[in-house]
Scaffold this active site. Structure first.
Site, PDB file in Angstrom:
ATOM      1  N   HIS B  37       0.846  -1.200   0.000  1.00  0.00           N
ATOM      2  CA  HIS B  37       0.000   0.000   0.000  1.00  0.00           C
ATOM      3  C   HIS B  37       0.884   1.254   0.000  1.00  0.00           C
ATOM      4  O   HIS B  37       0.707   2.161  -0.813  1.00  0.00           O
ATOM      5  CB  HIS B  37      -0.872   0.038   1.263  1.00  0.00           C
ATOM      6  CG  HIS B  37      -2.157  -0.723   1.155  1.00  0.00           C
ATOM      7  ND1 HIS B  37      -2.223  -2.078   1.260  1.00  0.00           N
ATOM      8  CD2 HIS B  37      -3.439  -0.309   0.977  1.00  0.00           C
ATOM      9  CE1 HIS B  37      -3.489  -2.472   1.151  1.00  0.00           C
ATOM     10  NE2 HIS B  37      -4.252  -1.419   0.972  1.00  0.00           N
ATOM     11  N   LYS B 105     -10.111  -9.713   6.079  1.00  0.00           N
ATOM     12  CA  LYS B 105     -10.884 -10.300   7.174  1.00  0.00           C
ATOM     13  C   LYS B 105     -10.981  -9.338   8.338  1.00  0.00           C
ATOM     14  O   LYS B 105     -10.100  -8.510   8.546  1.00  0.00           O
ATOM     15  CB  LYS B 105     -10.305 -11.650   7.600  1.00  0.00           C
ATOM     16  CG  LYS B 105      -9.068 -11.558   8.435  1.00  0.00           C
ATOM     17  CD  LYS B 105      -8.771 -12.891   9.145  1.00  0.00           C
ATOM     18  CE  LYS B 105      -7.431 -12.784   9.837  1.00  0.00           C
ATOM     19  NZ  LYS B 105      -7.203 -13.732  10.894  1.00  0.00           N
TER      20      LYS B 105
END
Lengths: 288, 200
Positions: B37, B105
C-alpha cells in the site's frame, strides 16, 4: 539411527498438524454447521469445512499462517533420550519448514530479521513435564498470530469469585469479535500465578474437544461457559451466528489468597496439533 | 444473495452490491498488505506511477505462501490477513487507485467506510484461515511486483482466480456495515448473559 527415526516422526507430526485438522475439531465444526441458523455464519462454516478437505486431500497447510511451533513434552524420567531431545525437535522444525513448507514466522524483535526456518532464540519453545516411565510423548501446537494476539491475562480481585471469571471470559470473547477466527477453542487457566495461568490456559487448549475436566466442578463450568459465550451471537468469523466457540476448556492450579489469575488463551478454528511417542528403544510413531 | 462476478467491473456494478451479498469472483485479483500500500502510493505521488490498473481488479489483503514452480510460481496457501492494519491509509489508497472490491478479514473502520461510499466500492470478508481453499481457486500466478524489495508476504501478487469466495459483503457503498448492524444485538445478548451469570 534413533535420531533419524525420531526426526522423521517429528517432521511427520508437524506435517500432520499443519495439513490435517484433528477429527474431534472436524466433528465439532460439522455439528456447528448443523446448528447454524444464520446464512452468513453458515457460509463461513461451509468454507472452513471445504478448506479442511482441500488441505487434507492435497497435503497442504490449511492456513497460510502456519504459526509458531510450540511443543509440550511429557518426558518419562527413565527415557535414555532426554539429552538429545531438544536438538532433535529444533532440527525437525527446520526440516519441516522446508519440506511442507511452513511459513517462516520467527522474527528477531531487535533486528527484525527472519532466519527463514522457524528457528531462533528460545524457538521452537518447549514445555517440559516429567512423568513416570521410559516413554516420551511430544505434542506440537502450531498456533497462528491472529488468535494468539487475542489471548490475555487478567489478575482479578479474588472477591469476584467464579462469577467474575465467567463474566471476564464472556466479555473478552465478545471484545475479540471476528479477529481470532471463530469459532474458537478457549483455554481458561485459573490460579497459580500470572505466568502459570496463561500456561494452564494453553495446556487446556491441547485437550481434544469433547473431553471434560476430571474435576466435576470444572467440567460443569466448561459446559456452562460454552453455552454462555455462544449465547452472545458473535458467530463464525464474527459475522453473527449460533457458534462463537467450539469448546471452553479449563485448567487450574491452587492460588495465592490475594490473587485470582485468569489466563484466557484463544485458539482459532484451525486447532492444529499432533503428537509423537518415542519409546526407549528409539522407535517413534505419530500417535495423534 | 449470491453474485457470480467476472472482473473487471464498473463503479455502477459495485454500487449495486449490499451488505449480506456473497460474491464469487472470476478474473484477476492482486495482493497488497501494509508495505505494498505504502509503496504504491509513494510511486503514484512521485509521478513514477505503477505498472498495473487496480481499478480493473480486486484488492486482496493477503500475505501468501508461494513456491517457485518451473519458470513461475505456485500458491500453497493464501488466506486473508487482518484488514484493520490498513485502516490508517486505506481511504487515501481507495481514492488514488479505485479498486471496486477489497477482500480481507475482520472488517475496517470509519475512514474506509467513507472512502467506499465516495469511490463506489465494497469491503468483503473472506473466511479467515481458509488458505488452502483460496489456493485451490487460484488458477495461476500472473505475476508479481516488488518481490525483491518487499519479500514474499508483502509483495503484490497477481492471481488469476475462478469462483473465488465466499466473499461476504460486510461494508458497502451505501453506508451499510454488518459489524455496526450486529453491535446492538450482541450488546443485548451480552447483557442477558451477564444477568444469567449473576442470577446463577
Amino acid at each position: 539411527m534413533s535420531s533419524m527415526m525420531i526426526g522423521a516422526a517429528l517432521v511427520a507430526a508437524l506435517k500432520r498438524a499443519a495439513t490435517v485438522l484433528p477429527d474431534d475439531v472436524v466433528v465439532a465444526l460439522k455439528a456447528a454447521r448443523q446448528r447454524e441458523t444464520s446464512d452468513m455464519g453458515a457460509a463461513q462454516l461451509d468454507a472452513i469445512l471445504e478448506n479442511v478437505n482441500v488441505a487434507r486431500e492435497g497435503a497442504i497447510p490449511m492456513c497460510q499462517d502456519t504459526g509458531i511451533q510450540t511443543f509440550f513434552v511429557k518426558a518419562g524420567v527413565n527415557s535414555p533420550h532426554l539429552k538429545e531431545l531438544r536438538s532433535w525437535i529444533e532440527t525437525a522444525v527446520i526440516d519441516a519448514t522446508a519440506a511442507i513448507p511452513l511459513r517462516p514466522n520467527t522474527v528477531d524483535p531487535f533486528s527484525g530479521k527472519n532466519p527463514g526456518d522457524n528457528s531462533g532464540r528460545f524457538m521452537p519453545f518447549i514445555n517440559w513435564e516429567l512423568v513416570d516411565g521410559d516413554d516420551v510423548e511430544i505434542s506440537v501446537l502450531p498456533k497462528g498470530g491472529g488468535s494468539e494476539n487475542m489471548s490475555t491475562l487478567k489478575m482479578l480481585p479474588p472477591g469476584v469469585g467464579l462469577k467474575g471469571i465467567k463474566k471476564a471470559v464472556v466479555e473478552h470473547i465478545v471484545s475479540c469479535q471476528g479477529k481470532p477466527c471463530p469459532p474458537t477453542i478457549v483455554g481458561v487457566g485459573i490460579g497459580g500465578g500470572a505466568d502459570i495461568a496463561l500456561k494452564l490456559g494453553k495446556k487446556a487448549v491441547l485437550r481434544p474437544i469433547g473431553s471434560h475436566h476430571e474435576t466435576p466442578e470444572a467440567a460443569a463450568m466448561e459446559q456452562e461457559m460454552l453455552e454462555l459465550v455462544n449465547a452472545t451471537g458473535v458467530g463464525p468469523m464474527g459475522v453473527g451466528g449460533a457458534t462463537t466457540c467450539l469448546a471452553v476448556h479449563i485448567e487450574y492450579a491452587h492460588r495465592h489468597p490475594a490473587s485470582l489469575p485468569l489466563g484466557i488463551l484463544v485458539q482459532c478454528w484451525a486447532d492444529r496439533r499432533a503428537s509423537v511417542r518415542l519409546k526407549a528403544d528409539g522407535t517413534a510413531e505419530v500417535i495423534a | 444473495m449470491r453474485r457470480d462476478i467476472t472482473l473487471p467491473v464498473t463503479e455502477s456494478d459495485a454500487r449495486e452490491w449490499r451488505v449480506g451479498d456473497i460474491l464469487f469472483l472470476t478474473g484477476t485479483i492482486f495482493t497488497a498488505r501494509d508495505e505494498a500500500h505504502l509503496l504504491m502510493m509513494e510511486k503514484q505521488e512521485s509521478g513514477e506511477g505503477i505498472p498495473f490498473d487496480p481499478s480493473t481488479m480486486a484488492l486482496f489483503h493477503c500475505g501468501p505462501v508461494v513456491s517457485p514452480e518451473g519458470d513461475g510460481w505456485k500458491v500453497i496457501a493464501a488466506g486473508p490477513t487482518t484488514s484493520i492494519r490498513m485502516e490508517i491509509f486505506e481511504d487515501k489508497y481507495l481514492e488514488m487507485f479505485r479498486p471496486p472490491i477489497i477482500i480481507g478479514k475482520g472488517g475496517m473502520a470509519d475512514r474506509t467506510q467513507a472512502a467506499l461510499e465516495s469511490v463506489g466500492a465494497v469491503y468483503t470478508h473472506y473466511t479467515g484461515g481458509a488458505g488452502a481453499l483460496a489456493a485451490k481457486r487460484i488458477e495461476a500466478v500472473e505475476g508479481v511486483e516488488w518481490l525483491e524489495e518487499l519479500g514474499m508476504p508483502e509483495a503484490a501478487w497477481f492471481f488469476k482466480v475462478a469462483d473465488f469466495g465466499p466473499l461476504l459483503v460486510t461494508m458497502d457503498s451505501a453506508g451499510g456495515n454488518l459489524y455496526k448492524d450486529l453491535e446492538p444485538t450482541i450488546a443485548e445478548n451480552v447483557k442477558s448473559v451477564l444477568a444469567r451469570i449473576d442470577a446463577g
